[in-house]
Design a protein around this motif. Structure first.
Motif, PDB file in Angstrom:
ATOM      1  N   PRO A  18      -1.696  -0.921 -30.402  1.00 37.50           N
ATOM      2  CA  PRO A  18      -1.298   0.259 -30.476  1.00 37.50           C
ATOM      3  C   PRO A  18      -1.304   1.028 -29.175  1.00 37.50           C
ATOM      4  CG  PRO A  18      -3.636   0.670 -32.035  1.00 37.50           C
ATOM      5  CD  PRO A  18      -4.032  -0.906 -30.671  1.00 37.50           C
ATOM      6  N   VAL A  78       2.390   9.986 -30.937  1.00 39.14           N
ATOM      7  CA  VAL A  78       1.966   9.180 -31.468  1.00 39.14           C
ATOM      8  C   VAL A  78       1.742   9.561 -32.748  1.00 39.14           C
ATOM      9  CG1 VAL A  78       0.176   7.266 -32.405  1.00 39.14           C
ATOM     10  CG2 VAL A  78       1.124   7.472 -30.112  1.00 39.14           C
ATOM     11  N   ILE A 123      -1.506  -0.351 -37.771  1.00 40.67           N
ATOM     12  CA  ILE A 123      -2.732  -0.353 -36.607  1.00 40.67           C
ATOM     13  C   ILE A 123      -3.647  -0.843 -37.604  1.00 40.67           C
ATOM     14  CG2 ILE A 123      -1.730   1.871 -35.455  1.00 40.67           C
ATOM     15  CD1 ILE A 123      -3.912   3.623 -37.253  1.00 40.67           C
ATOM     16  N   ARG A 137      -0.981   9.258 -36.156  1.00 41.95           N
ATOM     17  CA  ARG A 137      -1.250   8.779 -37.298  1.00 41.95           C
ATOM     18  C   ARG A 137      -1.515   9.028 -38.505  1.00 41.95           C
ATOM     19  NH1 ARG A 137      -6.817   5.464 -36.684  1.00 41.95           N
ATOM     20  NH2 ARG A 137      -6.770   4.555 -38.325  1.00 41.95           N
ATOM     21  N   ASP A 155       7.452   2.913 -36.379  1.00 41.34           N
ATOM     22  CA  ASP A 155       6.794   2.593 -37.600  1.00 41.34           C
ATOM     23  C   ASP A 155       5.879   1.454 -37.182  1.00 41.34           C
ATOM     24  OD1 ASP A 155       6.930   4.762 -39.054  1.00 41.34           O
ATOM     25  OD2 ASP A 155       7.751   3.495 -40.234  1.00 41.34           O
ATOM     26  N   SER A 169      -1.223   3.244 -40.166  1.00 39.58           N
ATOM     27  CA  SER A 169       0.044   2.993 -38.891  1.00 39.58           C
ATOM     28  C   SER A 169       0.454   4.629 -38.455  1.00 39.58           C
ATOM     29  CB  SER A 169       1.768   2.730 -39.753  1.00 39.58           C
ATOM     30  OG  SER A 169       1.676   4.095 -40.975  1.00 39.58           O
ATOM     31  N   ASN A 170       0.793   3.789 -37.209  1.00 40.07           N
ATOM     32  CA  ASN A 170       1.288   5.001 -36.581  1.00 40.07           C
ATOM     33  C   ASN A 170       3.110   5.282 -36.098  1.00 40.07           C
ATOM     34  OD1 ASN A 170      -0.959   5.326 -35.710  1.00 40.07           O
ATOM     35  ND2 ASN A 170      -0.927   4.266 -33.413  1.00 40.07           N
ATOM     36  N   ILE A 205       5.628   6.489 -34.052  1.00 37.68           N
ATOM     37  CA  ILE A 205       5.659   6.423 -32.498  1.00 37.68           C
ATOM     38  C   ILE A 205       6.722   7.470 -32.231  1.00 37.68           C
ATOM     39  CG2 ILE A 205       4.059   5.425 -31.164  1.00 37.68           C
ATOM     40  CD1 ILE A 205       5.311   3.264 -31.595  1.00 37.68           C
TER      41      ILE A 205
END
Length: 180
Positions: A87, A48, A79, A50, A76, A54-55, A57
């Motif tokens: 999340p 993940v 968050i 940050r 995407d 957004s994150n 992943i």
């Protein structure tokens, strides 16, 4: 005219329509969710990262039921509000419902994505819908190729330095032989 306005206001307060701030206030049925989303898969969150809002992943695809044939994808996820189940967490398996945004995959805010442990009903629905993943390419080959080019640079520097040292030693020996 004033009585009409009063009656309208009273009717609005006495019989309000259901309104929701988010379209996901009502979770869709599994049929609707399967049709609405571009990809449905079981994935393991490998990492993940940050970003601002957004994150991103990194997901290893365990099983795909729609839209995904690759073994790994980047997704995407918003968050600022969190998804329905928060999340994504590294090391956890999820049932993802994803949308395609250009070339990117997105886990939208209202997606019914959830931890795999909480998805038994959804998995019953999906059991006959699995699609095969593409054959795994030698992904390590790209990493080996990158490392190999770095190794060649190191080897070339080592050979160059060794050659320079040998040339110096040979010149020193020639000079010492002349002086004798």
């Amino acid at each position: 005219m004033n009585k009409l306005i009063i009656w309208i206001v009273l009717l609005v307060f006495l019989f309000p329509a259901n309104t929701y701030a988010l379209s996901c206030a009502q979770i869709p049925s599994m049929d609707q969710a399967y049709d609405r989303y571009d990809a449905v898969l079981i994935g393991l969150v490998e990492g993940v990262v940050r970003k601002k809002n957004s994150n991103q992943i990194q997901v290893t695809v365990v099983k795909s039921f729609k839209g995904i044939e690759e073994h790994t994808i980047k997704v995407d996820e918003d968050i600022t509000w969190g998804s329905l189940n928060g999340p994504s967490e590294k090391g956890m398996h999820y049932l993802f419902f994803l949308k395609k945004n250009g070339i990117d995959w997105v886990n939208p805010l209202c997606s019914p994505s959830k931890k795999l442990a909480d998805a038994s009903k959804e998995l019953d629905y999906l059991k006959d819908k699995e699609i095969p993943l593409k054959e795994a390419k030698a992904t390590s080959g790209s990493f080996i190729g990158d490392n190999a080019s770095k190794h060649w640079i190191v080897i070339a520097i080592f050979v160059g330095l060794t050659g320079a040292i040998l040339v110096r030693i040979l010149r020193y020996k020639k000079r010492s032989n002349r002086n004798k």
